[in-house]
Every structure is written in structure tokens, then in C-alpha cells.
Design a protein around this motif. Sequence first.
Motif, short mmCIF file in Angstrom:
data_model
loop_
_atom_site.label_atom_id
_atom_site.label_comp_id
_atom_site.label_asym_id
_atom_site.label_seq_id
_atom_site.Cartn_x
_atom_site.Cartn_y
_atom_site.Cartn_z
N THR A 1 -26.46 -27.41 45.37
CA THR A 1 -26.93 -28.76 45.06
C THR A 1 -27.35 -28.88 43.60
OG1 THR A 1 -29.22 -28.24 45.70
CG2 THR A 1 -27.76 -29.07 47.43
N LEU B 1 -20.54 -32.92 43.62
CA LEU B 1 -21.61 -33.85 44.01
C LEU B 1 -21.11 -34.85 45.03
CD1 LEU B 1 -23.29 -34.50 40.53
CD2 LEU B 1 -24.28 -33.28 42.47
N GLU B 2 -19.86 -35.32 44.86
CA GLU B 2 -19.26 -36.24 45.82
C GLU B 2 -19.08 -35.56 47.17
OE1 GLU B 2 -17.58 -39.49 47.69
OE2 GLU B 2 -18.77 -39.35 45.85
N HIS C 1 -22.39 -35.45 48.83
CA HIS C 1 -22.72 -36.79 49.33
C HIS C 1 -22.03 -37.05 50.67
CE1 HIS C 1 -23.66 -41.07 49.35
NE2 HIS C 1 -22.38 -41.33 49.52
N LYS C 2 -20.79 -36.61 50.79
CA LYS C 2 -20.07 -36.77 52.05
C LYS C 2 -20.69 -35.88 53.13
CE LYS C 2 -15.62 -38.12 50.04
NZ LYS C 2 -14.19 -37.74 49.81
N HIS D 1 -23.83 -35.17 53.36
CA HIS D 1 -25.02 -35.90 53.80
C HIS D 1 -24.66 -36.97 54.83
CE1 HIS D 1 -28.23 -38.95 53.56
NE2 HIS D 1 -29.03 -37.92 53.33
N GLU D 2 -23.57 -37.66 54.59
CA GLU D 2 -23.13 -38.70 55.53
C GLU D 2 -22.76 -38.08 56.88
OE1 GLU D 2 -19.95 -40.62 53.47
OE2 GLU D 2 -21.27 -42.03 52.42
N THR E 1 -28.05 -33.08 54.53
CA THR E 1 -27.08 -32.52 53.59
C THR E 1 -26.68 -31.10 54.01
OG1 THR E 1 -27.95 -33.84 51.75
CG2 THR E 1 -26.66 -31.89 51.18
#
Length: 475
Positions: A87, A95-96, A99-100, A102-103, A268
Motif C-alpha cells: 500500500t 494503486l488502482e 482500489h479494486k 477494496h471494492e 483492502t
Amino acid sequence: MEDLLASVTKRCEAAGQSHILAHVSDATISQEDKLSFLKSVDEIPLEKLSDFLKSALDEEEKLKNFDPANVSAEEQIEPFSGMSATTTTTDAAQLESLHKSHEVGMKAVQNGQVAALLLAGGQGTRLGFDGPKGMYDIGLPSGKTLFEFMAERIQKLGQLSGKGDKAIPFYVMTSPLNHKVTTEYFAKHDNFGIDVIFFPQGTLPALTPEGKMILETPTSLAVAPDGNGGIYPAMVKHGIISDMKARGIKYIHAFGVDNALVKPADPTFVGYCISSDADCGNKVLWKTSPGEKVGVVASKGGKPCIVEYSDISKEMSERRGEDGRLVFGAGNICNHFYTIDFLENVVVPNLGNMYHVARKKIPHYDAEKKETVKPTVNNGIKLESFIFDVFPLSVKMAVLDVERKDEFAPVKNPPGTDSDSPDTARMLFSNVAKDWLTKAGATLAGDTKSDLCEVHPLTSYNGEGLDQWREKTVN
């Protein structure tokens, strides 16, 4: 009681442990004490003790002769080569990807598939606190305890998922020493508004080097907690895995009680492990220096494991990769991910091979003196296991390296200590709150270095939801 006595006697004879029943026929001992003793013996896996000890002694002997510079291919320690991410990256694509992740983690929370699992058997003795470590207040303005911070973060994450306060079940493993106090504390606070399930860690009898159980009194055995790896047999014994399956839980995030900044059910981390199709995962902090005394994630004989700092040569500890980071740098902080399938179908069938030897001074009953003797030298063995002992069983392990300042505020040492104390944890917690508010657009007034700042977990889980402080001054 006659049937129980007959059953226990038969089992003790078969296991070579009949000596512990020497005082059951003593007429001066109450029937109540005898019954309690027999019940406690009946719960012991007598048939497995010799195998537990043999496996632990074999490992002890192997470690005595261990030479990092001269090992077989099967024992060769190599850097962890499995899936890993960080991280701390500045790379846009990484980073993208996070982010995915985390989703994905949030979706699992919304689907009721994620549980938080806390190791809370420790006492606050080293902190000068007479009680469970989770009930310790590190001195922030709210006066909240470690338990309260964790429970409120779980509640907040449930709210963020849109599924409410009780979206994430919170399983808390206590110890026989603090189970009653812990459950009463949570009950007093109505479980802090979330769904909490308690179960106690198990114990195992202390043994002589020859494998005999040790009487501490005529009707009690010398016993000890079976280490934080005891979480696995305790989950089986108390039906926790079955309860999780009945609830539809697929993923478990486990962590220790002594980190004031832990993110329970971290979407995450959970999402990263799910996206990686991992059966097991470990959240780590990269070592700051070669000499930092912490176990690291590595590979031994091609299998993931935790290697203690003392088992790595100086050359290995100082080795760096092309990115300049320590190759053996993934520091373990007791922050793990499992799938329910991994626990049920891989870990549980292999529980008997994971104990280690701890040679201790074991109080024992002297029948001639009719008193309990406290030895001055080690006279017995306690069997213990570690939560990371299951890592070599993983066929696809994922490691996520996180920012130390954001996620790790250990509370281990007494107030006034320079590191890992309530004082250092309090300042780390405060610094995270200041950082969140600054990023939200607030202006901090006062002594921004020493003044304490606290953002309650029910206000923000990880820095979100602070827009109301934009262009405002926080004193």
C-alpha cells in the motif's frame, strides 16, 4: 461419578498416565473436588499427548542443530516468492489494483461473507494493568479501551457497507484466565452494538521430559494455555467454524489485541486476498533495518512460513533487492487472512503436528511432604503452538505490505517505555487522526506535534467522511 471414573481410568491406563489418579481414592478429598478433577482429565486428549510431545521434541532437536549456512534443500530458507503487494506504492496501476481490492472486500462484507477474529487471551500484566489487555485505556481524550476501538471500527465498517451495525460478526478468543471478565465487560456495554461471539483458548497439561502429566495438587493438573496457535483447536472445540459456515462466512480476518491501529475486517486486505485467490494471507510491515528483531515471511522448502530473526544469517538479514528494500523484510505483526475452506479442510486435519517445546519451572505436588513444590530449575515441558504454524499448509498465500505509521501502534511495554508502549501508541493514533483531518482540508491549531487529536472510529474507519472539517480550524 463411578462411570466417569471408570472411563477416565481406562483412558489413563491406555495412555500411560495412571499416576495422576493416585489420590482419587483419598477419603479426605471431597467428592466435589474429585468430580471436578475427573471432568478436567476427561477433556484432555490423552490419546494424542505422546504424539504431540514427540513431534515437538523432534522439532526442538532439529532447531538445536540448525545452521543457516548448511541446510538441506528441504530446509533451505529463501525469500517469499508468492503473491505480494504494498500500500506504500506510488505506482498508479498498483494503486488502482488496490482500489479494486477494496471494492472486492466491501462487496464481501455486504454479502455477509467476512468475519473478524480477535486473539484476546493476553493480560495487561506488562502494562501494570490488572485485567485483560483489551480493557486497557491508552490515554486518549475519549478514554476508550482497545476493545472499544476495535468494536467501533467493526460497527463503522458495517455502516459503510450499508448492511448495518451487525454486518460483521466479531469472534473473540479469550483465555481461561480472562474469559469471565472479558464477557462481563462486553455485556456491560451491550457488546458495543455489534454481534460478538466469545470462546476461550484451550490449555494442555504440562509434561515431564518423559511425557508424564504433572499433578500440581492431589486433584489438579499443572496446565498452561496452548499458545496463540491454540486458536485453531479452540475454534473446533467450541463450534466456531461450524457457526461461521452457518452464517455464510467465507473469509476471516484474524489479529491480535495489542495494536491500537488495527483495521478489523480491513476490506483492502481481505479484498486483495480474495482477488489473489489466496487460501491464506498475511499483512506485514517491512523491516526498517536488518537488526530489527521480528519474524519475517519467507519460504522454506518451497513453502511459506515465518522465520524468526535468530534463524537468519547476518548476510541474509542484510541482503537487499533491486528496489533497495530488505529481501527478508516482510515483518510479521499477527494480522492474517484465511478462507473458511482452508481452516476446515486443511488446517484442522493437521492440528497435531504443530506444537513446540517450552521448558519451564512447573509447580508439582510432593506426596510425601503433602505440599506443592515450586522448583528453581526447569523440570517440565509446556506445549505451545503459534498462529502462523499453519502457513506451510497454504498452497497460495498472499502478502500485503502496509504503511507502519497508519496501521501499527503496538501496546506491549509499560508506560514510560520508549517503544511499543501506551505513550507511543497514543501519539501514533493521534498522528493518524491529524493526517486524516489535514487531508480532509482542515487546519490544525495549537502544538501540532504534541497536542493529542482523536477521530472516533464511529466517525471514520479509515479517514473517510470528514468533509465537514474542510476549511475549518481544529484546535
